[in-house]
Motif scaffolding. Structure first.
Motif, PDB file in Angstrom:
ATOM      1  N   PHE A   1      -9.849   0.205   0.871  1.00 29.55           N
ATOM      2  CA  PHE A   1      -8.768  -0.507   1.500  1.00 29.55           C
ATOM      3  C   PHE A   1      -9.130  -1.393   2.510  1.00 29.55           C
ATOM      4  CE2 PHE A   1      -4.913  -1.121   4.088  1.00 29.55           C
ATOM      5  CZ  PHE A   1      -4.429  -1.805   3.221  1.00 29.55           C
ATOM      6  N   GLY A   2     -10.289  -1.046   3.515  1.00 27.33           N
ATOM      7  CA  GLY A   2     -10.845  -1.758   4.572  1.00 27.33           C
ATOM      8  C   GLY A   2     -11.401  -2.688   3.913  1.00 27.33           C
TER       9      GLY A   2
ATOM     10  N   GLU B   1      -9.904  10.896  -2.173  1.00 23.24           N
ATOM     11  CA  GLU B   1     -10.923  10.866  -0.784  1.00 23.24           C
ATOM     12  C   GLU B   1     -11.385   9.580  -0.663  1.00 23.24           C
ATOM     13  OE1 GLU B   1     -10.197  13.184   0.886  1.00 23.24           O
ATOM     14  OE2 GLU B   1      -9.596  14.921  -0.432  1.00 23.24           O
ATOM     15  N   ARG B   2     -11.426   9.048   0.706  1.00 24.44           N
ATOM     16  CA  ARG B   2     -12.264   7.767   1.070  1.00 24.44           C
ATOM     17  C   ARG B   2     -11.860   6.612   0.360  1.00 24.44           C
ATOM     18  NH1 ARG B   2     -17.797   9.098   2.604  1.00 24.44           N
ATOM     19  NH2 ARG B   2     -17.723  10.601   3.948  1.00 24.44           N
ATOM     20  N   SER B   3     -10.582   6.837  -0.032  1.00 20.56           N
ATOM     21  CA  SER B   3     -10.014   5.342  -0.713  1.00 20.56           C
ATOM     22  C   SER B   3      -9.886   4.414   0.410  1.00 20.56           C
ATOM     23  CB  SER B   3      -8.788   5.620  -1.506  1.00 20.56           C
ATOM     24  OG  SER B   3      -7.750   6.269  -0.613  1.00 20.56           O
ATOM     25  N   GLY B   4      -9.611   4.759   1.557  1.00 22.96           N
ATOM     26  CA  GLY B   4      -9.569   4.126   2.691  1.00 22.96           C
ATOM     27  C   GLY B   4     -10.638   3.050   2.907  1.00 22.96           C
ATOM     28  N   ILE B   5     -11.910   3.400   2.741  1.00 27.31           N
ATOM     29  CA  ILE B   5     -13.051   2.549   2.890  1.00 27.31           C
ATOM     30  C   ILE B   5     -12.758   1.199   1.872  1.00 27.31           C
ATOM     31  CG2 ILE B   5     -15.504   2.473   2.375  1.00 27.31           C
ATOM     32  CD1 ILE B   5     -15.881   5.549   3.135  1.00 27.31           C
TER      33      ILE B   5
ATOM     34  N   ILE C   1      -5.061   8.442   4.724  1.00 29.53           N
ATOM     35  CA  ILE C   1      -6.443   8.532   3.971  1.00 29.53           C
ATOM     36  C   ILE C   1      -6.626   6.957   3.346  1.00 29.53           C
ATOM     37  CG2 ILE C   1      -7.484   9.435   1.725  1.00 29.53           C
ATOM     38  CD1 ILE C   1      -6.305  12.274   2.454  1.00 29.53           C
ATOM     39  N   LEU C   2      -5.494   6.536   2.917  1.00 29.68           N
ATOM     40  CA  LEU C   2      -5.732   5.267   2.410  1.00 29.68           C
ATOM     41  C   LEU C   2      -5.695   4.274   3.529  1.00 29.68           C
ATOM     42  CD1 LEU C   2      -5.419   3.052  -0.016  1.00 29.68           C
ATOM     43  CD2 LEU C   2      -3.021   3.034   0.294  1.00 29.68           C
ATOM     44  N   ALA C   3      -5.654   4.414   4.703  1.00 32.34           N
ATOM     45  CA  ALA C   3      -5.478   3.582   5.784  1.00 32.34           C
ATOM     46  C   ALA C   3      -6.712   3.531   6.549  1.00 32.34           C
ATOM     47  CB  ALA C   3      -4.356   3.856   6.759  1.00 32.34           C
ATOM     48  N   CYS C   4      -7.607   4.780   6.538  1.00 30.91           N
ATOM     49  CA  CYS C   4      -8.685   4.759   7.402  1.00 30.91           C
ATOM     50  C   CYS C   4      -9.982   4.140   6.734  1.00 30.91           C
ATOM     51  CB  CYS C   4      -8.890   6.389   7.448  1.00 30.91           C
ATOM     52  SG  CYS C   4     -10.751   6.619   8.339  1.00 30.91           S
ATOM     53  N   PRO C   5     -10.367   3.021   7.289  1.00 33.75           N
ATOM     54  CA  PRO C   5     -11.516   2.329   6.828  1.00 33.75           C
ATOM     55  C   PRO C   5     -12.798   3.029   6.819  1.00 33.75           C
ATOM     56  CG  PRO C   5     -10.964   1.440   8.956  1.00 33.75           C
ATOM     57  CD  PRO C   5      -9.948   2.480   8.501  1.00 33.75           C
ATOM     58  N   TYR C   6     -12.904   4.506   7.483  1.00 33.19           N
ATOM     59  CA  TYR C   6     -14.088   5.060   7.466  1.00 33.19           C
ATOM     60  C   TYR C   6     -14.132   6.241   6.536  1.00 33.19           C
ATOM     61  CZ  TYR C   6     -15.277   2.361  11.455  1.00 33.19           C
ATOM     62  OH  TYR C   6     -15.432   1.313  12.228  1.00 33.19           O
ATOM     63  N   GLY C   7     -13.064   6.539   5.888  1.00 31.29           N
ATOM     64  CA  GLY C   7     -12.778   7.814   4.940  1.00 31.29           C
ATOM     65  C   GLY C   7     -13.164   9.035   5.631  1.00 31.29           C
TER      66      GLY C   7
ATOM     67  N   VAL D   1      -9.574  13.979   5.546  1.00 29.85           N
ATOM     68  CA  VAL D   1      -9.571  14.681   4.402  1.00 29.85           C
ATOM     69  C   VAL D   1      -8.464  15.445   4.152  1.00 29.85           C
ATOM     70  CG1 VAL D   1     -12.059  14.811   4.176  1.00 29.85           C
ATOM     71  CG2 VAL D   1     -10.700  16.706   5.212  1.00 29.85           C
TER      72      VAL D   1
ATOM     73  N   MET E   1       0.766  -0.972   0.102  1.00 28.05           N
ATOM     74  CA  MET E   1      -0.123   0.046  -0.071  1.00 28.05           C
ATOM     75  C   MET E   1       0.965   1.208  -0.047  1.00 28.05           C
ATOM     76  SD  MET E   1      -1.318   0.115   4.009  1.00 28.05           S
ATOM     77  CE  MET E   1      -2.135   1.920   4.020  1.00 28.05           C
TER      78      MET E   1
ATOM     79  N   ARG F   1      -9.106  -5.214   3.065  1.00 32.48           N
ATOM     80  CA  ARG F   1      -8.542  -6.164   4.182  1.00 32.48           C
ATOM     81  C   ARG F   1      -9.392  -7.245   4.681  1.00 32.48           C
ATOM     82  NH1 ARG F   1      -5.968  -2.061   7.304  1.00 32.48           N
ATOM     83  NH2 ARG F   1      -8.207  -1.073   7.264  1.00 32.48           N
TER      84      ARG F   1
ATOM     85  N   LEU G   1     -19.536   4.759   3.287  1.00 33.34           N
ATOM     86  CA  LEU G   1     -19.995   3.430   4.092  1.00 33.34           C
ATOM     87  C   LEU G   1     -21.535   3.331   3.828  1.00 33.34           C
ATOM     88  CD1 LEU G   1     -17.692   2.977   5.954  1.00 33.34           C
ATOM     89  CD2 LEU G   1     -19.049   3.520   7.957  1.00 33.34           C
TER      90      LEU G   1
END
Lengths: 431, 148
Positions: free
Chosen positions: A386-387, A380-384, B100-106, B109, A323, A390, A407
């Motif tokens: 990635f979660g 923005e919100r790419s982490g959602i 930002i890539l790590a946060c599963p809630y987005g 910012v 990542m 995972r 979400l």
């Protein structure tokens, strides 16, 4: 005898110290590093070279970190020999530390491919603060630098050099920059920006020989490329990548492959010895197997798991994933997992937008689950995503919604539950 | 520790939580100036998600095991060991976007004007966060976790 010895003073080592101390405030703990500095953010060496930060600004933890956590530091002391039977670690200069629990977080060492002329003055690598300092001294004065390797390290040093007003030629073996991280579309967009900034990008090329300078054959004066072309330069930076730094475990019974093999507890095959970070070959949730994944977040997470377990916990590593997020020349890019799936592998690829126009999104799915994410521009919100990757959740039903992660796209039971309580809790699994 | 929880059955997507979050995190603390004059414009650490009749506002969950903190390359993102509140040290964030890539809630910012990230800090100094205090429908509640 020390209860804990940690070898390594970057993300993995510091994470372990923090995890150990969250469980065990008393046990004696020593930390060893061949670098003389308190922990610093290694990725910031490019900002340092660019003159955008100082050593103090790179501090990864506050100045009282070691004292506050009762850590006996051995900084600037290289660990040279490991005696597994005697449970002793010998440091350069002769000191010996005996340990009950040992963490090997020795990191990576720059890969330097064989080529003629490597011994000349003006050849650098770029992974440590000292590397950045040496390079900085070598740049005065310097008209052009050749960077060998168009990967992460190559790009970050290139950006720093451009900010310093130095001309840069990037020589990349593959057909494009960031080839292992991005896809063709995104790599091309990065190359366009690089060239706009005056960087010469030579792909499908290798440096055959590092040439001497008219002022002295022992100084770098240029490089000879595979195609016979010569590029005059006064410094060469070898930025091909890093490989696990295994010298300490060579000749011991600690099992290695590419890296030190660890289980889901970050434990090696030798009881009481753990490994994490760039030196370790641990679980990768994107492949389901073990792999060396040299990225900062995985180093920290692995170190944290190792630390908990060294201090008597029983915590399972959720796994690493390739990542990366970056911001070269103002281009926001995030990527994770498999970006260039092999043809015929049963992968589904969803694409939206255009990198050249500034926003591009690519998703790779396999069996309805995310296998890879690449967001270029609008990250923005790419982490959602990635979660979701995972967790291995089914996402095929979300269709185009995946390009605008929210979400609320999740089924109600999943959504409400995770807003109330984050799904994953390392601490909850502590024994 | 308390966190902000949305009640989607009460949320009508009026976005006042975002408005008052921006005001609270502005220089002037004035609703007009914050939205019309300040430069760079203040950012909200909460965002309303909406689709049809469904809507709710979401901010940082202040996870017990915060992936953003673990992923942070510089040590700028940190979790207060006492309160568990996750905050970003603006002076140490370099805007690499890894969190930002790590946060599963987005929930993090980009603050592009300042080359750093922005997120909910649960309004230190207030008895309850501005988003909760100013929600006209009680669609945000500041409470302990259900399974704390």
């Amino acid at each position: 005898m020390l209860k804990y010895v940690v070898v390594g003073n970057s993300a993995g080592g510091i994470a372990a110290v923090e995890a150990i101390r969250s469980r065990d405030k008393e046990g004696t703990l020593a930390l060893v590093s061949d670098e003389p500095y308190p922990a610093y953010s290694r990725p910031l060496i490019s900002k340092y070279l660019a003159g955008e930060t100082t050593q103090a600004g790179m501090a990864y933890r506050s100045p009282d970190f070691y004292d506050g956590n009762a850590v006996e530091t051995h900084l600037g002391k290289k660990a040279v020999r490991l005696d597994l039977e005697g449970r002793k670690l010998q440091l350069a200069g002769g000191a010996e530390l005996s340990w009950e629990k040992l963490l090997l977080a020795t990191g990576g060492t720059p890969i330097v491919p064989r080529m003629e002329g490597l011994d000349k003055t003006g050849v650098y690598t770029f992974t440590t603060l000292d590397d950045a300092r040496k390079l900085e001294e070598g740049l005065e004065p310097c008209g052009r630098v050749v960077v060998i390797g168009g990967g992460l390290i190559g790009m970050s040093v290139t950006e720093a050099l451009v900010k310093r007003g130095v001309q840069v030629t990037v020589v990349e073996l593959l057909d494009r920059v960031l080839a292992t991280l991005l896809d063709l579309e995104a790599s091309r967009a990065v190359e366009v920006v690089l060239r706009r900034k005056g960087v010469e990008v030579l792909t499908g090329q290798t440096v055959q020989t590092i040439l001497g300078s008219p002022e002295g054959q022992d100084r770098v004066g240029g490089v000879l490329l595979k195609d016979g072309r010569e590029v005059p330069c006064c410094a060469v930076i070898v930025a091909v990548g890093v490989s696990p730094r295994l010298d300490l475990v060579k000749g011991t019974t600690i099992a290695t492959n590419r890296g030190i093999i660890v289980d889901r507890h970050m434990a090696t095959n030798v009881p009481g010895i753990y490994a994490c970070g760039d030196v370790a070959e641990g679980y990768d949730f994107t492949t389901g197997g073990n792999r060396v994944v040299p990225v900062w977040p995985s180093a920290y997470l692995g170190g944290r798991v190792a630390g908990y377990n060294m201090a008597g916990g029983s915590v399972t590593y959720p796994g690493a994933a390739p990542m990366n997020a970056f911001n070269y020349f103002g281009m926001a890019i995030v990527c994770a997992g498999l970006i260039n799936p092999p043809a015929g592998g049963g992968y589904q690829v969803l694409v939206s937008g255009s990198a050249e126009e500034g926003s591009y999104k690519k998703l790779v799915l396999k069996d309805g689950k995310l296998a890879g994410i690449l967001f270029f521009g609008d990250i923005e919100r790419s982490g959602i995503l990635f979660g979701l990757m995972r967790e291995g959740l089914q996402v095929s039903g979300l269709g185009e919604d995946l390009f605008f992660p929210k979400l609320m796209h999740l089924p109600e039971d999943l959504r409400v539950g995770r807003i109330e309580e984050p799904g994953w809790r390392l601490a909850a699994t502590r024994s | 520790m308390k966190r902000v929880f949305p009640r989607e059955e009460h949320c009508v997507a009026c976005h006042l939580c975002e408005v008052f979050c921006r005001v609270q995190h502005s220089q002037s603390k004035d609703i007009i100036k914050a939205h019309k004059r300040e430069s760079p414009a203040p950012l909200a650490g909460i965002k309303v998600e909406e689709k049809g009749a469904l809507s709710f506002a979401l901010n940082c969950r202040h996870c017990e095991e915060p992936y953003c903190v673990y992923a942070c390359l510089t040590g700028a993102m940190r979790q207060d060991p006492q309160t568990g509140v996750v905050t970003v040290d603006a002076t140490r964030c370099v805007g690499c976007w890894t969190c930002i890539l790590a946060c599963p809630y987005g929930a993090i910012v980009r603050d592009e004007a300042n080359h750093r990230v922005h997120k909910c800090d649960l309004c230190p100094g207030l008895s309850e966060p501005a988003c909760v205090a100013n929600c006209p429908n009680g669609a945000l509640v500041y409470r302990e976790k259900a399974h704390a």
